[in-house]
Write an enzyme that holds these catalytic residues in place. Sequence first.
Site, PDB file in Angstrom:
ATOM      1  N   CYS A   1     -14.322  -3.114  -8.473  1.00 50.42           N
ATOM      2  CA  CYS A   1     -15.730  -3.042  -8.067  1.00 50.42           C
ATOM      3  C   CYS A   1     -16.450  -2.042  -8.983  1.00 50.42           C
ATOM      4  O   CYS A   1     -17.266  -1.245  -8.540  1.00 50.42           O
ATOM      5  CB  CYS A   1     -15.883  -2.674  -6.603  1.00 50.42           C
ATOM      6  SG  CYS A   1     -15.027  -1.158  -6.104  1.00 50.42           S
TER       7      CYS A   1
ATOM      8  N   GLU B   1       0.855  -1.196   0.000  1.00 51.55           N
ATOM      9  CA  GLU B   1       0.000   0.000   0.000  1.00 51.55           C
ATOM     10  C   GLU B   1       0.885   1.239   0.000  1.00 51.55           C
ATOM     11  O   GLU B   1       1.878   1.298   0.725  1.00 51.55           O
ATOM     12  CB  GLU B   1      -0.916  -0.008   1.225  1.00 51.55           C
ATOM     13  CG  GLU B   1      -1.748   1.249   1.424  1.00 51.55           C
ATOM     14  CD  GLU B   1      -2.638   1.568   0.238  1.00 51.55           C
ATOM     15  OE1 GLU B   1      -2.722   2.751  -0.127  1.00 51.55           O
ATOM     16  OE2 GLU B   1      -3.248   0.632  -0.333  1.00 51.55           O
TER      17      GLU B   1
END
Length: 419
Positions: free
Chosen positions: A359, A263
């Site tokens: 998504c 990340e």
Amino acid sequence: MRVETGPGTIADILATKRFETLDARDRAFLHELLLGTLRHRGSVDQALNAALDRPIEELSPPALIAVLRLGAYQLLRMRVPRHAAVSQSVSLARRRVPRASGLVNAVLRRLARDGPPASPDPAIDPIAWLTTEGSLPRWLAERWTDRLGVDRALKRARAFLEPPPLTYRLNPRSSEKAHARVLAAATVPPRRLVVPGAWAARSGRLGDLSQRNLIYLQDQGSQLAAHLAARPGLILDACAAPGGKASLMGDLFGGGCLVIASETSPRRLLTMSKLVDAWGSTNVRCVGADALRPPFRVRFDSVLIDAPCTGLGTLGRRPDIRWRTKPEDIVRQANRQIALAIRLAPLVKPGGWLVYSTCSSEREENEFVIEALLSDFPEFHSASAPAWAGHFSDATFFRTLPERDGGDAFFVAALERSA
């Protein structure tokens, strides 16, 4: 107003101490008022336009529009007494837009007296229905009818008008205790979903179990992507925060795998590392790294790219996205996604897997990205998936469909690199 125009997600804003310290009843009222007004903004605006002398978008300042929408939603879809909905909206207007309090009073009283106008007939004018009762911006209504067809566009819009089910998985280190407490908390017994280990419940009381790390709230599509990417050996989760997929992949293979959860945001990295520790994922390592400039000198048995996207597949859970997203955002995200895929593909071992997921329901962020990747790396081909994943397969890719599966519209491509 902060949700519609400011930084941060609905979840971020509602998780602030100011709102979390409310008692359960007031917090539930706040959630319904905020999420419901955003979710049904199209039909709310249709009703307000019938009571106004000009379209609501032409009113100013923005606070006036927000007050009217909140008041109208209470009148149309909540069990708030009419006089209370009107009087509280007028009080709010006096604090935020005092010169417009008379207008707010007149419009909401008219709406309370006359009720909303009739909804358009979706069989006669599907775009009119999608932009009012279906609560989509016009550009998205037209895009979906062109790409999905009228029937599927209507079904998807209807699915996104409903709050999604609470989908979760159990912590394998406390699964029996967790399952017993879920059964005790749920108003209706949870049901198994297609993805192994995924459950769905209709209860608002699972948040406490999630905070205690007995369960992890995670959409079925997100769990699908993690299942397909999980492999024995060394796994890279390249855009890993908040850590749900990384911890699930670690759970699936235990000591047989090591998950590198990467990340770039320090804040999100810290949040993820706390989750991984609290969940008990001893085979997950959190690493600060930019996926566009991966610093790794090794190759991986599996690389998961859960790419940042528009989120247009999460309109049931994140209703603000339908109003914040513009058509140009799709192109911007797609360009970034292609760059991510091309930078990360070389990190896959021969015989290893690359799993790409979003998504989003839009082709530019999904199929077009895979086409661009394969043009540069023709050695990748479709990987064989477990039999249960056939429910989500369209012969080439995998998808969760809100109108069929509930929850989010997730896209997953599973590719294997030739040995």
